[in-house]
Design an enzyme around this catalytic site. Sequence first.
Site, PDB file in Angstrom:
ATOM      1  N   ARG A  24       6.333  28.468  20.373  1.00 51.78           N
ATOM      2  CA  ARG A  24       5.895  27.441  21.354  1.00 51.78           C
ATOM      3  C   ARG A  24       5.751  26.069  20.702  1.00 51.78           C
ATOM      4  NH1 ARG A  24       0.330  30.120  22.582  1.00 51.78           N
ATOM      5  NH2 ARG A  24       0.543  30.261  20.316  1.00 51.78           N
ATOM      6  N   GLU A  29      -6.323  23.280  13.254  1.00 52.76           N
ATOM      7  CA  GLU A  29      -7.700  22.792  13.271  1.00 52.76           C
ATOM      8  C   GLU A  29      -7.717  21.471  12.490  1.00 52.76           C
ATOM      9  OE1 GLU A  29     -10.422  25.599  11.631  1.00 52.76           O
ATOM     10  OE2 GLU A  29     -10.033  27.139  13.140  1.00 52.76           O
ATOM     11  N   GLN A  47     -18.324   8.686  15.248  1.00 55.88           N
ATOM     12  CA  GLN A  47     -17.489   7.974  16.229  1.00 55.88           C
ATOM     13  C   GLN A  47     -16.029   8.283  15.957  1.00 55.88           C
ATOM     14  OE1 GLN A  47     -18.457   3.730  16.879  1.00 55.88           O
ATOM     15  NE2 GLN A  47     -16.265   3.249  16.675  1.00 55.88           N
ATOM     16  N   ASP A  48     -15.272   8.512  17.029  1.00 57.21           N
ATOM     17  CA  ASP A  48     -13.819   8.694  16.923  1.00 57.21           C
ATOM     18  C   ASP A  48     -13.142   7.431  17.446  1.00 57.21           C
ATOM     19  OD1 ASP A  48     -13.247  12.283  17.634  1.00 57.21           O
ATOM     20  OD2 ASP A  48     -14.023  11.211  15.884  1.00 57.21           O
ATOM     21  N   ARG A  60      -2.542  -3.372  10.484  1.00 54.94           N
ATOM     22  CA  ARG A  60      -3.964  -3.519  10.826  1.00 54.94           C
ATOM     23  C   ARG A  60      -4.774  -3.398   9.535  1.00 54.94           C
ATOM     24  NH1 ARG A  60      -4.891  -2.086  16.526  1.00 54.94           N
ATOM     25  NH2 ARG A  60      -2.893  -1.560  17.532  1.00 54.94           N
ATOM     26  N   HIS A  63      -9.691  -3.690   6.502  1.00 55.88           N
ATOM     27  CA  HIS A  63     -11.013  -3.798   7.125  1.00 55.88           C
ATOM     28  C   HIS A  63     -12.046  -2.909   6.448  1.00 55.88           C
ATOM     29  CE1 HIS A  63      -8.647  -4.749  11.057  1.00 55.88           C
ATOM     30  NE2 HIS A  63      -8.607  -5.751  10.196  1.00 55.88           N
ATOM     31  N   LYS A  73     -13.974   6.870   6.485  1.00 57.16           N
ATOM     32  CA  LYS A  73     -12.968   7.044   7.543  1.00 57.16           C
ATOM     33  C   LYS A  73     -12.073   8.231   7.218  1.00 57.16           C
ATOM     34  CE  LYS A  73     -13.048   2.105   8.341  1.00 57.16           C
ATOM     35  NZ  LYS A  73     -12.380   0.798   8.136  1.00 57.16           N
ATOM     36  N   HIS A 120      -9.718  -0.710   4.208  1.00 55.60           N
ATOM     37  CA  HIS A 120      -8.692   0.182   4.769  1.00 55.60           C
ATOM     38  C   HIS A 120      -7.714  -0.612   5.617  1.00 55.60           C
ATOM     39  CE1 HIS A 120      -7.336   3.057   8.023  1.00 55.60           C
ATOM     40  NE2 HIS A 120      -6.796   3.525   6.917  1.00 55.60           N
ATOM     41  N   TYR A 133      -8.947   8.255  14.141  1.00 53.17           N
ATOM     42  CA  TYR A 133      -9.768   8.418  12.944  1.00 53.17           C
ATOM     43  C   TYR A 133     -11.249   8.506  13.275  1.00 53.17           C
ATOM     44  CZ  TYR A 133      -9.690   3.276  13.270  1.00 53.17           C
ATOM     45  OH  TYR A 133      -9.750   1.967  13.705  1.00 53.17           O
ATOM     46  N   LYS A 170      -7.105 -12.422  13.555  1.00 52.20           N
ATOM     47  CA  LYS A 170      -8.182 -12.162  12.573  1.00 52.20           C
ATOM     48  C   LYS A 170      -7.593 -11.717  11.235  1.00 52.20           C
ATOM     49  CE  LYS A 170     -10.275  -8.096  12.652  1.00 52.20           C
ATOM     50  NZ  LYS A 170     -11.112  -6.927  13.007  1.00 52.20           N
ATOM     51  N   ASP A 171      -6.630 -10.817  11.266  1.00 54.20           N
ATOM     52  CA  ASP A 171      -6.071 -10.281  10.019  1.00 54.20           C
ATOM     53  C   ASP A 171      -5.202 -11.315   9.304  1.00 54.20           C
ATOM     54  OD1 ASP A 171      -5.662  -6.807  11.113  1.00 54.20           O
ATOM     55  OD2 ASP A 171      -7.408  -7.967  10.441  1.00 54.20           O
TER      56      ASP A 171
HETATM   57  C1  LIG Z   1     -12.931  -1.114  15.042  1.00 59.75           C
HETATM   58  C2  LIG Z   1     -13.482  -1.277  16.426  1.00 59.75           C
HETATM   59  C3  LIG Z   1     -13.041  -2.294  17.264  1.00 59.75           C
HETATM   60  N1  LIG Z   1     -13.571  -2.425  18.511  1.00 59.75           N
HETATM   61  C4  LIG Z   1     -13.051  -3.498  19.363  1.00 59.75           C
HETATM   62  C5  LIG Z   1     -13.191  -4.875  18.757  1.00 59.75           C
HETATM   63  C6  LIG Z   1     -11.973  -5.611  19.226  1.00 59.75           C
HETATM   64  O1  LIG Z   1     -12.246  -6.270  20.457  1.00 59.75           O
HETATM   65  C7  LIG Z   1     -10.930  -4.519  19.499  1.00 59.75           C
HETATM   66  C8  LIG Z   1      -9.853  -4.454  18.441  1.00 59.75           C
HETATM   67  O2  LIG Z   1     -10.519  -4.375  17.180  1.00 59.75           O
HETATM   68  P1  LIG Z   1      -9.694  -4.605  15.847  1.00 59.75           P
HETATM   69  O3  LIG Z   1      -8.716  -5.742  16.054  1.00 59.75           O
HETATM   70  O4  LIG Z   1     -10.667  -4.690  14.696  1.00 59.75           O
HETATM   71  O5  LIG Z   1      -8.868  -3.247  15.730  1.00 59.75           O
HETATM   72  P2  LIG Z   1      -7.928  -2.846  14.478  1.00 59.75           P
HETATM   73  O6  LIG Z   1      -7.199  -4.047  13.990  1.00 59.75           O
HETATM   74  O7  LIG Z   1      -7.171  -1.656  14.921  1.00 59.75           O
HETATM   75  O8  LIG Z   1      -8.942  -2.451  13.341  1.00 59.75           O
HETATM   76  C9  LIG Z   1      -9.197  -1.109  12.980  1.00 59.75           C
HETATM   77  O9  LIG Z   1      -8.155  -0.676  12.150  1.00 59.75           O
HETATM   78  C10 LIG Z   1      -8.361  -0.775  10.762  1.00 59.75           C
HETATM   79  C11 LIG Z   1      -7.178  -0.198  10.046  1.00 59.75           C
HETATM   80  C12 LIG Z   1      -9.624  -0.154  10.342  1.00 59.75           C
HETATM   81  O10 LIG Z   1      -9.755   0.504   9.297  1.00 59.75           O
HETATM   82  C13 LIG Z   1     -10.801  -0.371  11.168  1.00 59.75           C
HETATM   83  O11 LIG Z   1     -11.441   0.863  11.416  1.00 59.75           O
HETATM   84  C14 LIG Z   1     -10.609  -1.080  12.423  1.00 59.75           C
HETATM   85  O12 LIG Z   1     -11.052  -2.374  12.137  1.00 59.75           O
HETATM   86  O13 LIG Z   1     -11.664  -3.279  19.524  1.00 59.75           O
HETATM   87  C15 LIG Z   1     -14.551  -1.572  18.999  1.00 59.75           C
HETATM   88  O14 LIG Z   1     -15.022  -1.717  20.131  1.00 59.75           O
HETATM   89  N2  LIG Z   1     -15.000  -0.578  18.184  1.00 59.75           N
HETATM   90  C16 LIG Z   1     -14.510  -0.386  16.915  1.00 59.75           C
HETATM   91  O15 LIG Z   1     -14.947   0.567  16.212  1.00 59.75           O
END
Ligand SMILES: Cc1cn([C@H]2C[C@H](O)[C@@H](COP(=O)(O)OP(=O)(O)O[C@H]3O[C@H](C)C(=O)[C@H](O)[C@H]3O)O2)c(=O)[nH]c1=O
Length: 183
Positions: A24, A29, A47-48, A60, A63, A73, A120, A133, A170-171
């Site tokens: 299938r 797990e 948190q997931d 991305r 961070h 993480k 990360h 994650y 931001k990045d």
């Molecule tokens: C991380 C996070 C973000 N947000 C909101 C804040 C922003 O409005 C939106 C996008 O956030 P961000 O641009 O930080 O998402 P990524 O660029 O994917 O960042 C993540 O990806 C990199 C690789 C990581 O390691 C971090 O865990 C995490 O920062 O989601 C939330 O509401 N909760 C959260 O836990």
Amino acid sequence: MIEVRALELEDVLEIVPRKFGDERGYFCETYHRARYASQGIAMEFVQDNQSYSAQKGVLRGLHYQLPPRAQDKLVRVLKGRIYDVAVDIRRASATFGRWVGLEISAAKGNQILVPKGFAHGFVTLEEHTIVSYKVSDYYSPEHDCGILYNDPEIGIDWPIMGLDLQLSKKDSEASPLRGSELF
Ligand SMILES: Cc1cn([C@H]2C[C@H](O)[C@@H](COP(=O)(O)OP(=O)(O)O[C@H]3O[C@H](C)C(=O)[C@H](O)[C@H]3O)O2)c(=O)[nH]c1=O
């Protein structure tokens, strides 16, 4: 039931849970608290998270959250493939500023454990990549920090030849390692 190996930065781990394949498809797990704890992955995840990236070349990171809201993480890929990177940002560490990278994919079914004290990031290597994650502390915007992904002092060898990179504002405007608040 799970294989765990330390990467070159020994606190960063690759985990490969066992897949049970049959005609299938497969069953796996993808997390087991007691078995992961027996292999040193004993942090409590609260948190997931899940991110979807439409294109390959979405980068991305880098961070991290500062103490007292630092996060461990446990990262895996539900669909597609990423090159995942962890950078040691613990000032007192013998490997401060060093990085390690690992390809993680839905096909391989592997995972990476990025502990507190590491920044990360990842870049997607396929379209329509979904990353899922677990984190060991809740999101705290006040403690959320970033480091420039291509800081020459870190020197990450991203496999991005020929990829059109896509970063958040931001990045793309993040500080280099030396200009950042670290551990
Ligand atoms: C991380 C996070 C973000 N947000 C909101 C804040 C922003 O409005 C939106 C996008 O956030 P961000 O641009 O930080 O998402 P990524 O660029 O994917 O960042 C993540 O990806 C990199 C690789 C990581 O390691 C971090 O865990 C995490 O920062 O989601 C939330 O509401 N909760 C959260 O836990």
